[in-house]
Structure formats: structure tokens, C-alpha cells
Motif scaffolding. Structure first.
Motif, mmCIF file in Angstrom:
data_model
loop_
_atom_site.group_PDB
_atom_site.id
_atom_site.type_symbol
_atom_site.label_atom_id
_atom_site.label_comp_id
_atom_site.label_asym_id
_atom_site.label_seq_id
_atom_site.Cartn_x
_atom_site.Cartn_y
_atom_site.Cartn_z
ATOM 1 N N PHE A 94 -53.394 41.503 -34.524
ATOM 2 C CA PHE A 94 -53.659 41.987 -35.881
ATOM 3 C C PHE A 94 -54.478 40.988 -36.696
ATOM 4 C CE2 PHE A 94 -50.321 44.754 -34.613
ATOM 5 C CZ PHE A 94 -50.456 45.895 -35.383
ATOM 6 N N TYR A 116 -35.392 49.254 -32.594
ATOM 7 C CA TYR A 116 -35.304 47.811 -32.795
ATOM 8 C C TYR A 116 -34.752 47.445 -34.175
ATOM 9 C CZ TYR A 116 -36.776 42.930 -32.927
ATOM 10 O OH TYR A 116 -36.790 41.575 -33.027
ATOM 11 N N ASP A 168 -45.937 47.995 -37.287
ATOM 12 C CA ASP A 168 -47.045 48.434 -36.432
ATOM 13 C C ASP A 168 -47.147 47.545 -35.195
ATOM 14 O OD1 ASP A 168 -47.726 50.486 -38.097
ATOM 15 O OD2 ASP A 168 -49.290 49.382 -39.151
ATOM 16 N N ALA A 169 -46.889 46.248 -35.402
ATOM 17 C CA ALA A 169 -46.948 45.314 -34.269
ATOM 18 C C ALA A 169 -45.916 45.699 -33.208
ATOM 19 C CB ALA A 169 -46.712 43.890 -34.742
ATOM 20 N N LEU A 170 -44.740 46.119 -33.651
ATOM 21 C CA LEU A 170 -43.708 46.550 -32.691
ATOM 22 C C LEU A 170 -44.224 47.744 -31.884
ATOM 23 C CD1 LEU A 170 -40.457 46.364 -34.836
ATOM 24 C CD2 LEU A 170 -41.010 44.940 -32.877
ATOM 25 N N THR A 171 -44.841 48.692 -32.582
ATOM 26 C CA THR A 171 -45.364 49.883 -31.901
ATOM 27 C C THR A 171 -46.389 49.476 -30.846
ATOM 28 O OG1 THR A 171 -45.089 51.047 -33.985
ATOM 29 C CG2 THR A 171 -46.388 52.166 -32.309
ATOM 30 N N THR A 172 -47.270 48.546 -31.208
ATOM 31 C CA THR A 172 -48.300 48.147 -30.239
ATOM 32 C C THR A 172 -47.699 47.382 -29.066
ATOM 33 O OG1 THR A 172 -48.791 46.041 -31.324
ATOM 34 C CG2 THR A 172 -50.041 47.952 -32.069
ATOM 35 N N MET A 173 -46.503 46.804 -29.270
ATOM 36 C CA MET A 173 -45.838 46.084 -28.169
ATOM 37 C C MET A 173 -44.914 47.021 -27.365
ATOM 38 S SD MET A 173 -44.844 42.353 -29.632
ATOM 39 C CE MET A 173 -44.570 42.620 -31.336
ATOM 40 N N ARG A 174 -45.020 48.302 -27.630
ATOM 41 C CA ARG A 174 -44.178 49.313 -26.962
ATOM 42 C C ARG A 174 -42.692 49.110 -27.274
ATOM 43 N NH1 ARG A 174 -44.297 49.690 -21.085
ATOM 44 N NH2 ARG A 174 -44.898 47.519 -21.184
ATOM 45 N N ILE A 175 -42.391 48.562 -28.425
ATOM 46 C CA ILE A 175 -40.996 48.443 -28.863
ATOM 47 C C ILE A 175 -40.812 49.493 -29.950
ATOM 48 C CG2 ILE A 175 -39.261 46.929 -29.902
ATOM 49 C CD1 ILE A 175 -40.957 44.539 -28.879
ATOM 50 N N LEU A 211 -52.275 53.750 -33.561
ATOM 51 C CA LEU A 211 -51.653 53.548 -34.874
ATOM 52 C C LEU A 211 -52.232 54.528 -35.882
ATOM 53 C CD1 LEU A 211 -51.461 49.655 -35.154
ATOM 54 C CD2 LEU A 211 -49.557 51.234 -34.861
ATOM 55 N N ILE A 228 -55.306 52.166 -30.228
ATOM 56 C CA ILE A 228 -53.904 51.903 -29.842
ATOM 57 C C ILE A 228 -52.946 52.952 -30.412
ATOM 58 C CG2 ILE A 228 -53.293 50.300 -31.722
ATOM 59 C CD1 ILE A 228 -52.198 48.571 -29.192
ATOM 60 N N GLN A 286 -45.717 44.342 -39.492
ATOM 61 C CA GLN A 286 -44.826 43.922 -38.408
ATOM 62 C C GLN A 286 -44.290 45.137 -37.648
ATOM 63 O OE1 GLN A 286 -41.846 41.051 -39.804
ATOM 64 N NE2 GLN A 286 -43.310 40.325 -41.292
#
Lengths: 415, 282
Positions: free
Chosen positions: A89, B162, B150-157, A55, A53, B148
Motif C-alpha cells: 500500500f 480476523y 484492505d491490507a487483510l483482504t489483500t493478504m487473503r485474511i 479491492l 486485487i 489496514q
């Protein structure tokens, strides 16, 4: 012609400072398949997933998506690629200042042009599917770890992604919910047809839903193939990891892992004389999808678990041994029984299961579903007699072909 | 350079040639510091620019309002309290000094100009740093270490858009308003101590304020407050956003150290930039 992989790792190496995590890792992920990465903790499974992805970036080697290196993608290609992927995650990564609903709705709110009502409908649908309706307006810190995991699952699936990366989706779940989540992934895969990459330690349960297994060992992929091929994989990985995980699994469920089951029947049958026969019983739970959809994934797993417990209890007492063969199928071998004796044992089992097992299930369902809700399920069993000189697979096939219902549940009426 | 990855600042090995290792050993830390400072300033500039350009999107409006409430409205009471007592102290001290020279009539001028030109912007910025800046660093830092961001990055945000852009916009709005509020309350505090308690003339106090405070003074104060807003928000958000890259600590410890660094660095930079801006404005 060989199918083009959807995602391919070519000699990917990743180091953090002096420490090498991945050393020339190569593998392929194919479209529409569930690929599971297994390995010890701290061996780079999550690192591998994070490379997909974007990262993390590899220090050497390349990652290809549909044959194209992802590091050479233009911005629009990259956005399109990332837009197809969703990531769940390991530690959930839920926003602790947002409610469960807000967490699930977040990607829809920021990456789609949907209106407020459409977002609400979609998010609530996922929340209902993951059985979180009652806690939708609570904060992650106010709900249990298992619920947080399901909230993360709902968020990962809310955008209907084409590729979903699950980093230990079942960690911290009880055995029922663990299988419910795996069942949910299998069901969504069937419905939506997404490609899933899983990291899991739930062996052998995860094998039931996986098309391919990748074994990560000593910074490399040492096995890439089907779960069936994994059974014959001769490597230290097999002994150290699978053995310990399977033993744990057997302790929890009381059922044999399919590998140990295979070893046991091979050993048992090797001891028998050529004329001595044995019996094979195949139990299956039909309409599992309907129970999952109508009642809950948990209820479907509860039914399976209950069936598994009764099988173990009854047939174990007469020297039989059992395994969960597929997601909704159990196999029992009665090594010392001919067909007639097996039939008598099965009759006792059927009576007991109908009397007690079905009653317990009925009570479970009554608690979980409204009175007017209607659904059916069927538990069938097939029996066949085998001899040591006959291939066991053909005996199993015969038993499968001969299956007859032993318990039904029709619109709330058990029979 | 990607804004998510800071350049590696490994110390350069001492040169085996020339004046030998002693000179190199002396200069090496300075060189490393210079390179690190240069890289950090560069990264901060890119960080600020990338976040700033994402302010102008309609989806940011609710979050900007919420941040204005957090940075601005919730800081108003503490700013008012500090402003009031600062004004009172100024009123007392300046009354005492001016009384010696028979210039008590100029008390209003001294209090108002001190507050509007200098103390208002500086103390307001320091108070906002202490109250909102530290909270921002801690919040963003926790979001970083709990993946959190990284989660934004994976959600294309885009995490910068943001998390950071609304805070920059809110700071640019809140700092000048709170500075003006501080000035006003400070002048009232000066009136209370200088006029009501010490007995200076009420008419002279207000007349001198009216006569001596010019638009240039007010504008200078606002310019300073905007400069401080940019500095404080950039430093606090940057420290939180890159808390995972700290080499002296990990996890929650890194968040606490980042918060401390953010507050100290912001306060130092407020005072340094105050001098620089003042020298340009005078």
C-alpha cells in the motif's frame, strides 16, 4: 503468436459518485515483467492497482487474468488468483498495534500451514533483507517513515508472491534508499521471477528496472510500451510530467536524464563539423548484486552514487555531460576531446577516484560489514572515439567492448 | 450483496403524478428512512452471521482469549464499582420505601430481584459499551481508514473472521460473567447500606434472597446479557467497520462520529431490547 497477457484491462471505467476516475482504460501486463504506471497524483493510478486485487470493482469494462474475467471466477479460482498476488500500500497499511516482526509474519501465520519456527525464519529473512533487524520488535509508530515503507515491502514479499503490486514503494525514501528499493525489486524479480506492477514517480530511475511503462493521463492510458519507446512519445503528457520529473531528478543527482542526455548530444553533435571527433566513456559497476547481497542494497547504491558524483564533478568541469544509462552503468560524452585528451582526463579521474572515492567507500563498508566478510567489486571504464557521421550507439557499444578495470575492491582491499 | 458494500440509499425523487409533489415530499423522507433502516438491518445481520460462523476455528483461540481479557477482565473493576454503588443506592431507597409499609424484611428480595432480573444485565451492558464498545469502534474505524482492513483482504485474511469473530465470542463469554459479577457485588452493596448502615436484619436479608431468587430469574438475566452482548458487539463493530461509508464526514472525524453513534445506538438498543426480552420472559 502474440504472448497472452497475464492481466488485461478492457475498457475499464470507474466512477466515485459523479466523478469519473478511469474512463475506458485498457492495457496489458505480461508475466515476468516489471510494468510501471506513471502519471500525475490523483489520476487514478492507485485505483487501477486496487482493481487488480479486487479491492475495487469496475463500473464498466472487465479485467482478465490469463484470459478469464476475474468477476466471473468461482470462489476457489478467486482464492487461487488472490493467493498469487501481494499488494504494497501507498501508506503502508501496517498494523499499528503489532511490531514490525508481527506485521511481516502476519500473512504467513494466517494463510499458510507453516510452523512457528518456519514462520520466524522466513519473516526474519525478509526483515534482514530490508535492513530492519534492529527494529524488528518495535511498533510502526516508533520507526521512521522510510523504515515503515521497508516493513511494508518485507510484508508484501514474505509470501513469495507471483505478482506484486507496489503502490509508490519509494515515496518518502532518501535517494540512496529509493534506489536501493528499486534495486531490491529488480533483484527479487531476477531471483524469483515475479511479475511486478509499480506506481512510481522516480523517473528515470524506475525506467532502469521496468520492462513496460503505462502512462495514465486524463483518465485513460495514453502510452503503453517500453521505456525506450517512451523517449519518442509525442504527447502533452510527455512535456508536463516527464519534463518536470526529469528536471527534479537532474537537480537531485546532477546527472542528465537519459532523454535530456540524448537531446544534449544530438544538439552538440549537430554543431560539430564532420571531421571533429568526440569521446564516449562507459563506466560500469560490476558485481553490484554481490555487494547488495553481502553488504546491503544501501551500500551498493552508495557506491553507485559516489561514482556518479565523481563522474559529474570531473567530466562536467571539462565540458562533458553524463547520464545513468542502466542500473549499474554511466555514460559520459566529452564533446570537445579526442581520444588522447580523454585518456588524460580519465587518468586524472582514476587517480582521484582511487585516492578519495574508494577510501570513502572502504570506510562505509568497514562500518557495515564484519571484518571476516569477503566480497569483491569492480569498476570498469571503456572509451571510444566518435565522429558526427557515425551512429552514437555503435560508438557506445565499442566503448562497452573496450572496458578495463579502473578500481577494484577485493576482500576488503582496495586497488 | 457483499458485506463490504452497503446499498446506496439515494432519496427517491418525488412522483410527479397523483396528489402532487407535496404529499410525495412529506412521505419521501419516511420512505428513505424505511429503506435505509431495512438495508442497514439486513447488512448488520449478514455481518453478524458471517462473523459468527468464523468463530469456530482453532486459530481464533488466542485472539478470543485476548479479547476476553480486554472486554471482560479489564471491565471487571468498573463493573464492580458501578454494581457496588447501584446496590448501595437500591439498599437505601428500598429500605426507605419498605420501611413505610413495614416490609423491611423483604429488602433482600427487592434488591436481589431488581439486580438479577433488570439492573444487572442492563447496567453491565451499558458499562461495557462505554468502556470496550467505544474502543472497539474507534480501533476498527482507524483500521478501516488507514487501509489496514484492505491490507487483510489483500493478504487473503478475512477481516470479519480476523477482527470481528473473536470480539463476538469474547462478548458472549464476558457479558454473562460480568453480569453475574455485577449482581453479586450489587447484593453486597445493598447489604452494606440496608443492613449495616440502616439496620435491617442481616438474617432476613440473606434468607429472603435465598428464598425468592429462582433459577428462572437468573436464567432471564443471562438471556438478557447474551442478547445485549450480540447487540452491542454487532453495533459497535459494524459502525467501525463501515466508518468509511459515512456520508456526513471523512477520516478521523468519521471515526469519532461512528464511535458516538455506536455508543448511543447501543445504549438505546439495550433499553429497547430489554423491554422486548422482558415481555417475552414474563
Amino acid at each position: 503468436m502474440e504472448q497472452q497477457p497475464l492481466i488485461e484491462f478492457r475498457n475499464v471505467t470507474k466512477r466515485f459518485g459523479e466523478r469519473t476516475i478511469l474512463n475506458g482504460v485498457s492495457f496489458r501486463i505480461y508475466e515476468g515483467e516489471v510494468t510501471t504506471i506513471i502519471g500525475l497524483s490523483g489520476t487514478g493510478k492507485s485505483v487501477t492497482l486496487k482493481h487488480i486485487i479486487g479491492l475495487l470493482k469496475p463500473d464498466a469494462g472487465e479485467i482478465l487474468y490469463q484470459g478469464k474475467p476475474i468477476h466471473r471466477m468461482s470462489r476457489s479460482e478467486w482464492n487461487a488468483y488472490i493467493g498469487r498476488i501481494s499488494y504494497m500500500f501507498q501508506n503502508n497499511a501496517l498494523f499499528d498495534s503489532m511490531t514490525v516482526y508481527e506485521n511481516v509474519a502476519l500473512p504467513l501465520k494466517h494463510t499458510t500451514r507453516l510452523g512457528r519456527r518456519q514462520i520466524e525464519a522466513k519473516a526474519m529473512a525478509r526483515i534482514e533483507q530490508t535492513e530492519l533487524t534492529e527494529v524488528a520488535h518495535k511498533y510502526p509508530s516508533e520507526i521512521s517513515g522510510g523504515m515503515q515503507k521497508r516493513a511494508a515491502l518485507a510484508r508484501a514479499l514474505v509470501t513469495d508472491p507471483q505478482i506484486v503490486l507496489f503502490d509508490e514503494p519509494t515515496t518518502g525514501q532518501d535517494p540512496i534508499r529509493k534506489n536501493a528499493i528499486l534495486g531490491m525489486i529488480a533483484e527479487y524479480k531476477k531471483k524469483v521471477g515475479f511479475t511486478a506492477v509499480l506506481i512510481s514517480h522516480e523517473i528515470p530511475d524506475v525506467f532502469f528496472i521496468s520492462n513496460r511503462i503505462l502512462a495514465l493521463w486524463d483518465k485513460k492510458i495514453v502510452f503503453e510500451g517500453t521505456p525506450e519507446a517512451m523517449e519518442d512519445f509525442n504527447h502533452p503528457f510527455h512535456d508536463e510530467i516527464l519534463h518536470s520529473l526529469e528536471n527534479l531528478q537532474e537537480d537531485i543527482t546532477g546527472l542528465y536524464s537519459s532523454r535530456h542526455f540524448k537531446i544534449r548530444y544530438q544538439t552538440e553533435l549537430a554543431r560539430r563539423g564532420a571531421v571533429e571527433s568526440y569521446a564516449v566513456l562507459i563506466f560500469s559497476f560490476d558485481n553490484m548484486d554481490e555487494v547488495s547481497a553481502t553488504v546491503s542494497h544501501d551500500a551498493a547504491q552508495q557506491t553507485l552514487r559516489s561514482l556518479g558524483n565523481y563522474i559529474r564533478k570531473h567530466f562536467g568541469a571539462v565540458g562533458g555531460f553524463s547520464t545513468r544509462q542502466t542500473i549499474n552503468e554511466f555514460t559520459t560524452i566529452l564533446p570537445f576531446s579526442d581520444l588522447e585528451e580523454a585518456r588524460r582526463i580519465l587518468d586524472k579521474f582514476t587517480t582521484d577516484f582511487q585516492e578519495h572515492g574508494m577510501r570513502e567507500l572502504e570506510e562505509t563498508f568497514r562500518r557495515e560489514i564484519p571484518a571476516d566478510q569477503c566480497f569483491d567489486f569492480l569498476i570498469s571504464v571503456g572509451m571510444a572515439q566518435g565522429k558526427p557521421q557515425v551512429e552514437i550507439e555503435s560508438v557506445m557499444e565499442f566503448a562497452r567492448f573496450d572496458q578495463k578495470p579502473i578500481a577494484t575492491f577485493q576482500c576488503g582491499v582496495r586497488r | 450483496m457483499a458485506v463490504d458494500q452497503l446499498p446506496d440509499n439515494e432519496p427517491v425523487p418525488a412522483s410527479p403524478t397523483g396528489r402532487g409533489p407535496i404529499l410525495a415530499a412529506i412521505l419521501n423522507p419516511f420512505g428513505c428512512f424505511g429503506i435505509r433502516l431495512n438495508n442497514t438491518l439486513g447488512a448488520m445481520t449478514i455481518f453478524l452471521c458471517r462473523a459468527f460462523i468464523q468463530i469456530f476455528h482453532y486459530k481464533q483461540i488466542p485472539e478470543i482469549i485476548s479479547q476476553i481479557y480486554f472486554i471482560g477482565a479489564k471491565s471487571a473493576s468498573i463493573v464492580a464499582l458501578v454494581g457496588f454503588f447501584t446496590g448501595m443506592v437500591l439498599g437505601l431507597q428500598l429500605y426507605y420505601v419498605m420501611n413505610k409499609f413495614g416490609a423491611v424484611g423483604f429488602l433482600g428480595t427487592a434488591v436481589s430481584l431488581s439486580l438479577i432480573r433488570e439492573l444487572g444485565p442492563v447496567l453491565t451492558a451499558i458499562m461495557i459499551t462505554a468502556r470496550a464498545g467505544s474502543a472497539m469502534t474507534a480501533e476498527i474505524g482507524i483500521q478501516r481508514i488507514s487501509e489496514q482492513i484492505d491490507a487483510l483482504t489483500t493478504m487473503r485474511i478475512d477481516p470479519l473472521g480476523y477482527l470481528i469473530s473473536p470480539r463476538i465470542a469474547a462478548a458472549l463469554v464476558s457479558f454473562p460473567i460480568l453480569t453475574a459479577f455485577f449482581d453479586l457485588i450489587g447484593i453486597l452493596g445493598g447489604y452494606l447500606s440496608g443492613v449495616i448502615l440502616m439496620g435491617a436484619s442481616s438474617g432476613a436479608y440473606t434468607y429472603r434472597i435465598d428464598a425468592s431468587v429462582e433459577w428462572l430469574d437468573v436464567r432471564g438475566g443471562f438471556i438478557k446479557s447474551i442478547v445485549f452482548a450480540v447487540l452491542v458487539i454487532t453495533i459497535c463493530c459494524f459502525q467501525g467497520y463501515f466508518t468509511h461509508l459515512r456520508r456526513d464526514s471523512y477520516g478521523s472525524k468519521s471515526v469519532s462520529l461512528s464511535t458516538t453513534s455506536a455508543v448511543v445506538l447501543s445504549c438505546v438498543m439495550i433499553l429497547v431490547s430489554d423491554y422486548v426480552v422482558t415481555s417475552f420472559l414474563l
